[in-house]
Design a protein around this motif. Structure first.
Motif, PDB file in Angstrom:
ATOM      1  N   ASP A  23      12.905  39.053  91.011  1.00 36.91           N
ATOM      2  CA  ASP A  23      12.360  38.348  92.176  1.00 36.91           C
ATOM      3  C   ASP A  23      13.346  37.284  92.659  1.00 36.91           C
ATOM      4  O   ASP A  23      13.613  37.165  93.865  1.00 36.91           O
ATOM      5  N   TYR A  24      13.884  36.525  91.730  1.00 39.78           N
ATOM      6  CA  TYR A  24      14.849  35.475  92.086  1.00 39.78           C
ATOM      7  C   TYR A  24      16.107  36.083  92.704  1.00 39.78           C
ATOM      8  O   TYR A  24      16.609  35.591  93.721  1.00 39.78           O
ATOM      9  N   VAL A  25      16.602  37.178  92.115  1.00 46.62           N
ATOM     10  CA  VAL A  25      17.806  37.839  92.631  1.00 46.62           C
ATOM     11  C   VAL A  25      17.577  38.338  94.053  1.00 46.62           C
ATOM     12  O   VAL A  25      18.439  38.200  94.928  1.00 46.62           O
ATOM     13  N   SER A  26      16.389  38.901  94.308  1.00 46.97           N
ATOM     14  CA  SER A  26      16.105  39.422  95.659  1.00 46.97           C
ATOM     15  C   SER A  26      16.046  38.289  96.679  1.00 46.97           C
ATOM     16  O   SER A  26      16.473  38.445  97.830  1.00 46.97           O
ATOM     17  N   ILE A  27      15.516  37.136  96.249  1.00 49.66           N
ATOM     18  CA  ILE A  27      15.442  35.974  97.142  1.00 49.66           C
ATOM     19  C   ILE A  27      16.843  35.461  97.463  1.00 49.66           C
ATOM     20  O   ILE A  27      17.170  35.198  98.624  1.00 49.66           O
ATOM     21  N   MET A  28      17.690  35.328  96.452  1.00 53.17           N
ATOM     22  CA  MET A  28      19.050  34.845  96.675  1.00 53.17           C
ATOM     23  C   MET A  28      19.863  35.834  97.513  1.00 53.17           C
ATOM     24  O   MET A  28      20.670  35.436  98.358  1.00 53.17           O
ATOM     25  N   ASP A  29      19.632  37.130  97.305  1.00 56.21           N
ATOM     26  CA  ASP A  29      20.309  38.147  98.130  1.00 56.21           C
ATOM     27  C   ASP A  29      19.893  38.005  99.596  1.00 56.21           C
ATOM     28  O   ASP A  29      20.723  38.118 100.501  1.00 56.21           O
ATOM     29  N   ALA A  30      18.596  37.773  99.802  1.00 57.18           N
ATOM     30  CA  ALA A  30      18.099  37.603 101.175  1.00 57.18           C
ATOM     31  C   ALA A  30      18.684  36.346 101.805  1.00 57.18           C
ATOM     32  O   ALA A  30      19.083  36.349 102.980  1.00 57.18           O
ATOM     33  N   PHE A  31      18.748  35.277 101.040  1.00 53.51           N
ATOM     34  CA  PHE A  31      19.343  34.031 101.531  1.00 53.51           C
ATOM     35  C   PHE A  31      20.796  34.233 101.967  1.00 53.51           C
ATOM     36  O   PHE A  31      21.268  33.610 102.922  1.00 53.51           O
ATOM     37  N   SER A  32      21.520  35.076 101.249  1.00 45.63           N
ATOM     38  CA  SER A  32      22.958  35.231 101.482  1.00 45.63           C
ATOM     39  C   SER A  32      23.280  36.151 102.655  1.00 45.63           C
ATOM     40  O   SER A  32      24.429  36.205 103.106  1.00 45.63           O
ATOM     41  N   LYS A  33      22.274  36.868 103.141  1.00 44.06           N
ATOM     42  CA  LYS A  33      22.513  37.774 104.271  1.00 44.06           C
ATOM     43  C   LYS A  33      22.782  36.986 105.543  1.00 44.06           C
ATOM     44  O   LYS A  33      22.173  35.958 105.787  1.00 44.06           O
ATOM     45  N   LYS A  34      23.680  37.483 106.364  1.00 49.10           N
ATOM     46  CA  LYS A  34      23.998  36.819 107.639  1.00 49.10           C
ATOM     47  C   LYS A  34      23.051  37.300 108.724  1.00 49.10           C
ATOM     48  O   LYS A  34      22.522  38.390 108.665  1.00 49.10           O
TER      49      LYS A  34
END
Length: 586
Positions: free
Chosen positions: A575-586
């Motif tokens: 869950d945390y990884v998916s959130i950080m991945d979403a944050f990093s998207k442009k």
């Protein structure tokens, strides 16, 4: 841009032709109808008569405007007449068919002109610009101007922790009277204590009992499908309100970024007036100390405050630091993390990738610093259960030597106590580290307008917010009323309205010094815009878990090794990884 270009072309065309092409001639006026003009049923006593030509009623400007409650001024040099009242400014230029309402240009049906020393202006345009209704009674050759019915608006507000309920109610009474008299808005105020404001708001929404206008401390907690079903989208409605159009562009964009559209009116704030340590200056002077510049120096001063009787009462009953925490962060202790991370935000862009500083060595050092200070009795042991009001009172009463406060809060506290305070400009984690100061988002919550209410409620709510912003920025307004309006609307300036001249000078110098240091924080509202509803819910759960562990570590109920293990596991959490991945998207 197209509208502005059209206005420019119109003005240029008007300048090319003589006024006589547009204006009624003396002969036209002599042969025209002379109507009676009634305002709410009573005849307006004009010095010179209005007249009707081509279906347009022209009336002497000064008498008409003053009857509507405007203050009137005439500029002989520019040949311009202006009417002023709260929330509305009208300007008319002699021999022109363009007038302005709050600086926005509008086409007139006939040009403004002079007749026997009186400036004549279109009656309907003027009255409707003031929010009045205008009708023509042909059989009686009478123009009737009527005041629109009082708008009734219900607003839900979070009660200020810095004011007593008695003081708040008195200010509410004054503000209500002003809005009724000047804006024809009757307000039903619902002041809800801060401690359970969000829970109460959620219950009101669930019950279908939303106020017409409601403050929300954090709009990101509402999924888009819920928000769009209960509130008005404001993009096309807000533009006609002059004060709302002048809101901080940064704050508006932060609110818009969450959902791409504007579903709320931001409550704005000074970007540098964030919570940061404030020292009891009397204690510093009494113990021969200077304001600390590093975390080691701060620790030493806290030790002195806790051990050497800084209030000279012969008792060992003082602490170095007091404060309170929020639901999802360390609240008035969060600045410790910021200093050790050399960043006023939780997240940082490094090499194009978003990094969560909660997992950094800086946060680990911050927890160790706080844990040691708490164990040695330098931090008020009640810091994790105190309310903002209780922590502020304790600081003002001399219970502790440091409390993280906003500049405006510190100024108010100093005015209300026998102490003199010294807000720190900045702090470093070490001599060689980067200085960090208080910095925050320009967005401090927002106001949503219920779509469960009728369209006229939307208009009334926006008119009310526009009026409040007008009052908040009116230097001629009563200081207490203006300050209270700022409490509701927010302000991009450091709010020092009630401070003495000496305090204002000191605090403004501190604000200027902070401006040179403060870095713009990474805005979490813009990050949340990249999450879906499920991810947002998970984010709040993870933040709550993290805060609980931080508190345990500081209190000694958990070890720093347990924190390290938690961070290691968190970085593997899907869950945390998916959130950080979403944050990093442009």
């Amino acid at each position: 841009m197209r509208k502005a270009f059209g206005i420019i072309i119109t003005l240029c065309m008007l300048a090319m032709f003589p006024a006589a092409v547009f204006a009624d001639t003396t002969e036209d006026i002599a042969n025209s109808k002379r109507p009676k003009v009634l305002l709410n049923g009573e005849a307006i006593a004009f010095n010179q008569e209005p007249y009707v030509k081509d279906g347009i009623t022209m009336a002497p400007a000064r008498t008409l405007l003053e009857s509507l409650g405007f203050n009137v001024g005439w500029n002989e040099e520019t040949k311009q007449l202006a009417g002023f009242k709260y929330g509305t400014e009208l300007r008319f230029s002699l021999d022109q068919k363009i007038a302005t309402i709050n600086n926005a240009a509008y086409q007139l049906p006939k040009p403004v002109h002079m007749l026997d020393g009186e400036v004549y202006i279109p009656l309907r345009f003027t009255a409707e610009a003031d929010g009045r209704s205008v009708s023509w009674q042909a059989s009686e050759e009478t123009v009737e101007i009527t005041t629109k019915e009082m708008k009734n608006i219900r607003i839900a507000l979070r009660m200020s922790e810095a004011q007593s309920e008695t003081d708040t109610m008195e200010l509410v009474k004054q503000l209500s009277k002003h809005l009724e008299e000047n804006n024809k808005i009757s307000v039903q105020w619902e002041h809800i204590p801060a401690d359970y404001y969000q829970e109460k708001l959620n219950l009101m929404i669930a019950a279908g009992d939303m106020a017409d206008l409601s403050y929300t401390p954090d709009i990101t907690i509402f999924p888009l499908d819920l928000l769009s079903s209960i509130t008005w989208k404001l993009d096309s409605h807000i533009t006609k309100y002059s004060a709302l159009n002048k809101l901080s562009e940064q704050a508006v964009e932060e609110v818009r970024a969450v959902y791409n559209d504007l579903y709320a009116i931001p409550k704005i704030a000074s970007s540098i007036d964030a919570s940061f340590p404030v020292a009891n200056e009397h204690w510093l002077d009494r113990l021969g100390l200077v304001a600390p510049k590093t975390m080691d120096e701060l620790y030493t001063v806290m030790e002195m405050f806790a051990s050497y009787d800084p209030d000279a009462n012969g008792k060992k009953d003082t602490y170095g630091l007091t404060g309170y925490i929020d639901k999802n962060s360390l609240g008035t202790l969060a600045w410790v993390e910021h200093v050790f991370n050399e960043n006023a935000s939780r997240y940082e862009l490094k090499d194009g990738k978003l990094v969560d500083l909660a997992a950094s060595e800086g946060t680990r050092k911050a927890l160790q610093w706080l844990t040691k200070a708490y164990a040695e009795g330098l931090i008020d042991p009640e810091v994790f259960v105190l309310t903002k009001a209780a922590a502020t009172k304790g600081f003002k009463d001399g219970k502790a030597g440091f409390l993280a406060m906003k500049l405006a809060e510190a100024a108010e506290a100093e005015m209300d106590s026998k102490q003199q305070f010294k807000p720190l400009i900045s702090l470093k984690s070490s001599d060689s580290a980067q200085a960090v100061t208080g910095a925050q988002s320009a967005y401090q919550g927002a106001y949503i307008v219920s779509s469960l209410s009728k369209k006229e409620k939307l208009d009334g709510a926006l008119e009310m917010m526009n009026a409040l912003h007008t009052i908040a920025n009116d230097q001629k307004q009563d200081d207490q009323l203006r300050h209270f309006a700022k409490e509701i609307t927010g302000t991009s300036e450091v709010k020092l309205d009630n401070a003495s001249k000496a305090i204002k000078e000191r605090y403004n110098q501190i604000a200027e010094a902070r401006e040179l240091i403060a870095a713009k924080p990474l805005l979490e509202t813009q990050l949340y815009a990249k999450l879906d509803n499920q991810q947002r819910s998970l984010k709040y759960q993870l933040d709550e878990e993290m805060l609980q562990l931080k508190v345990k570590v500081i209190m000694g109920a958990a070890t720093i090794d347990q924190w390290d293990q938690y961070i290691s596991n968190l970085q593997k959490n899907n869950d945390y990884v998916s959130i950080m991945d979403a944050f990093s998207k442009k």
